[in-house]
Design an enzyme around this catalytic site. Structure first.
Site, PDB file in Angstrom:
ATOM      1  N   HIS A 239     -33.340 -47.975   7.352  1.00  0.00           N
ATOM      2  CA  HIS A 239     -33.942 -46.655   7.577  1.00  0.00           C
ATOM      3  C   HIS A 239     -33.777 -45.718   6.387  1.00  0.00           C
ATOM      4  O   HIS A 239     -33.899 -44.515   6.538  1.00  0.00           O
ATOM      5  CB  HIS A 239     -33.304 -45.993   8.815  1.00  0.00           C
ATOM      6  CG  HIS A 239     -33.928 -46.424  10.107  1.00  0.00           C
ATOM      7  ND1 HIS A 239     -34.010 -47.736  10.471  1.00  0.00           N
ATOM      8  CD2 HIS A 239     -34.502 -45.725  11.108  1.00  0.00           C
ATOM      9  CE1 HIS A 239     -34.594 -47.822  11.657  1.00  0.00           C
ATOM     10  NE2 HIS A 239     -34.914 -46.618  12.058  1.00  0.00           N
TER      11      HIS A 239
ATOM     12  N   GLU B 184     -47.529 -49.994  14.387  1.00  0.00           N
ATOM     13  CA  GLU B 184     -47.947 -49.473  13.077  1.00  0.00           C
ATOM     14  C   GLU B 184     -49.153 -50.200  12.512  1.00  0.00           C
ATOM     15  O   GLU B 184     -50.063 -49.582  11.968  1.00  0.00           O
ATOM     16  CB  GLU B 184     -46.782 -49.526  12.075  1.00  0.00           C
ATOM     17  CG  GLU B 184     -45.729 -48.439  12.269  1.00  0.00           C
ATOM     18  CD  GLU B 184     -44.671 -48.798  13.303  1.00  0.00           C
ATOM     19  OE1 GLU B 184     -44.766 -49.891  13.907  1.00  0.00           O
ATOM     20  OE2 GLU B 184     -43.746 -47.983  13.506  1.00  0.00           O
TER      21      GLU B 184
END
Lengths: 327, 347
Positions: free
Chosen positions: B141, B72
């Site tokens: 998450h 990322e």
């Protein structure tokens, strides 16, 4: 290596002298409180900086780090706005909002420095990605130190540059110390050899104080990138003469005198002066380059001195492209 | 044209999902401007973890739809570098949770470079990412970290709650010359709504009064707006007139619309999916206190997530997330009304 034009050789020495004179003056100005905070000088690393920046074309891109006054100078930036930026003046290259850690001069392809170690590497990678997509023939180079060579984002970026064949040069300026930490105590193996893991060439320039050796190695990497053959990792062995940052007092001699003396004997500006003297440059001409660099720095300081500090009215300028969003 | 102003022309609409609105907008923008490209994990061959990029690799090719490695920081940084040189990258980060790996590039670089380099560069970068819990994806998450980005000068943060806004705000974000965080929500992807055909460009920084009322204002955004409308309609049946303000943009924040609404109703509740402390609601509450304190008939209340990492077990997850029942209860408390008869949903 092909014979370089006399003007190119002359320009190499002039740019190295500019960097030396600029940073020596900046160091004094920090100690006198004329420049706030601190600066990180490139004194001792001029061959590595100029060999790399002059191997790039005028339209090519580069990103820098905390030790980055030399990079825009090496790429051809005028000194006045750089010095004014260090002092925090309105005429600075970033109008006094960036400072020593955040110089950027897009006019010469300097996409900016970052004081966050390693963080400008992916940005240069993105510049290389844009070149590839736009097919404009430009290459990008990221400068980073041996310290940043242990940041994960370098390897994320090398992986992407490799898999996408980006026109990219990863230029590790190995001055052998991350602040006071000797590179060998925190770095496994040889940095340039890590390139093999990404299927790209890795070159170590052992004679990193020799501007021609650096220029030669980086030129080959640039040619490879421009030809569409992908990225190269170039590790240049060098040495900074000053402390990590000006005014820093660590109270420990982590670099011994013997080591320092050995490197001083390989001073890049002195070495190249000898080379030029044996290649048809007169002492007068070489002294003249030195005088030119010093005069340019004097003029840069005078420019900065004569410049105003930023007016408070500019505080929110350039935060967004539209002014309303800053409200 | 602008959806916020002139709607006098007859515009045809279709009922589509939030997901489809995003997909169609990405397609339209890829067609509109060749500088636009998409980059992210799994967005090409696999068409995105939530299928937002379905069909785009096939139609636009690998130079416009880049499958990125799981890196990322590296690919957000690369998108940023490309944006600085005139490209218009639209990054998909699989969920907002993973953006923490890229936060140096977003906060230290994308947000600052234009200002720090005195306007030498602009950053037309969009980072799309869904937040939100409720799918039993547990603590790492399910977060709502939008306030982290909304805190940062130099970023814009938008959070559409409807398919129509998903279209108009995404178009605006991609055409904006500044870095925009585009917040999606896992539980909104399948939500359906009327979406006008043709080019729709929202004005970033404008909230919308999505239901008018006179007794109390609920301020929310993204998924929360859906719940706020549900509660407002339910209370309407009991004779209460609730106004709902959908923020749409968290930065810039439309303080005028919030204050105008509370000035009228005299009561305000903020409904937010993030944690209470230092959250979006804290900023809204302060905005109301500073702007229209004299018009308040009761303290501003916030309904937010319980301050724990979101647990996995359904019972615990449900209890930790702010619910419609929680919101209805707090609205009654603010209006000094007797609690409703307990239902199975209430806690």
């Amino acid at each position: 290596m092909a014979e370089l034009a006399r003007d190119t050789l002359r320009e190499m020495q002039l740019r190295m002298l500019r960097i030396r004179a600029f940073d020596e003056r900046a160091s004094k100005m920090v100690k006198r409180g004329h420049i706030p905070g601190t600066v990180h000088t490139s004194i001792g690393q001029e061959a590595q900086v100029v060999g790399a920046t002059m191997a790039l074309g005028a339209g090519d891109y580069m990103s820098g780090n905390h030790r980055s006054h030399g990079h825009p100078i090496g790429k051809g930036s005028p000194l006045g706005p750089l010095m004014a930026e260090l002092v925090g003046k309105a005429t600075g290259v970033c109008k006094g909002k960036g400072g020593s850690l955040h110089l950027a001069d897009f006019a010469v392809g300097s996409l900016g420095e970052s004081g966050i170690v390693g963080s400008s590497i992916p940005i240069a990678n993105g510049a290389a990605l844009s070149s590839k997509v736009l097919n404009n023939g430009k290459v990008a180079l990221a400068f980073f130190g041996d310290g940043a060579a242990n940041q994960g984002v370098l390897y994320e970026s090398m992986n992407m540059a490799g898999v996408w064949d980006l026109p990219m040069i990863f230029l590790c300026e190995n001055n052998q110390y991350a602040l006071s930490t000797p590179a060998h105590t925190v770095t496994s193996g040889i940095i340039s050899e890590r390139a093999a893991g990404f299927g790209m060439p890795g070159i170590r320039v052992e004679e990193g104080q020799d501007v021609l050796a650096v220029y030669d190695a980086v030129s080959k990497a640039v040619a490879r990138a421009r030809a569409g053959d992908g990225p190269t990792l170039v590790e240049v062995m060098t040495y900074r003469y000053n402390e990590h940052s000006e005014g820093l007092r660590l109270g420990t001699d982590y670099r011994n005198a013997e080591e320092r003396d050995a490197w001083l004997k390989k001073d890049p500006i002195m070495l190249f002066r000898h080379y030029l003297a044996s290649h048809g440059f007169s002492d007068d001409e070489l002294d003249g380059l030195q005088a030119t660099a010093l005069a340019e720095v004097d003029a840069a300081v005078a420019f900065s001195d004569a410049s105003p500090y930023p007016d408070l009215s500019v505080a929110f300028d350039d935060l967004y492209t539209d002014k309303e969003s800053a409200a | 044209m602008n959806t916020d102003t002139d709607n006098t022309e007859a515009v045809t609409t279709r009922t589509i999902t939030y997901r489809q609105a995003l997909n169609e907008t990405l397609r339209a923008e890829l067609e509109h401007d060749e500088k636009v490209f998409l980059i992210g994990e799994e967005i090409g061959v696999f068409e995105g973890s939530y299928k937002i990029t379905a069909g785009l690799l096939e139609d636009f090719g690998p130079d416009r739809v880049l499958d990125a490695p799981i890196a990322e920081e590296g690919f957000v940084g690369a998108a940023l570098g490309a944006a600085m040189l005139g490209m218009r990258p639209v990054v998909e980060i699989m969920t907002i949770n993973f953006s923490l790996i890229a936060i140096d590039q977003i906060v230290n670089h994308a947000a600052k470079m234009r200002s720090m380099f005195a306007g030498q560069v602009s950053i037309p970068l969009v980072i799309r990412m869904p937040g939100g819990g409720g799918q039993q994806l547990a603590a790492t998450h399910s977060q709502n970290l939008e306030v982290w980005y909304a805190h940062i000068p130099g970023l814009k943060v938008v959070a559409p709650s409807t398919p129509a806004d998903a279209k108009a705000l995404l178009t605006a974000a991609i055409r904006d010359d500044d870095p925009v965080i585009f917040l999606e929500n896992l539980s909104l992807y399948s939500a359906k709504g009327e979406v006008p055909d043709g080019e729709q460009i929202a004005e970033i920084g404008k909230a919308a009064v999505v239901k008018t009322g006179i007794d109390l204002t609920i301020v929310s955004y993204s998924r929360g707006t859906t719940t706020a409308l549900e509660v407002a309609n339910q209370l309407e049946a009991e004779g209460l007139s609730i106004e709902v303000v959908d923020l749409r943009s968290l930065r810039p924040l439309d303080r005028d619309t919030i204050c105008a609404s509370v000035k009228k109703t005299g009561h305000a509740v903020v409904f937010e999916d993030d944690w209470l402390s230092y959250g979006i609601g804290a900023e809204i509450s302060a905005t109301i206190g500073e702007g229209v304190f004299d018009f308040l008939d009761a303290p501003v209340r916030r309904v937010a997530a319980a301050e724990v990492p979101l647990p996995y077990a359904k019972s615990l997850e449900r209890a930790a997330l702010p619910s419609a029942a929680d919101l209805a209860r707090v609205v009654r408390e603010v209006l000094n009304l007797a609690p409703a008869t307990a239902t199975s949903n209430d806690k």
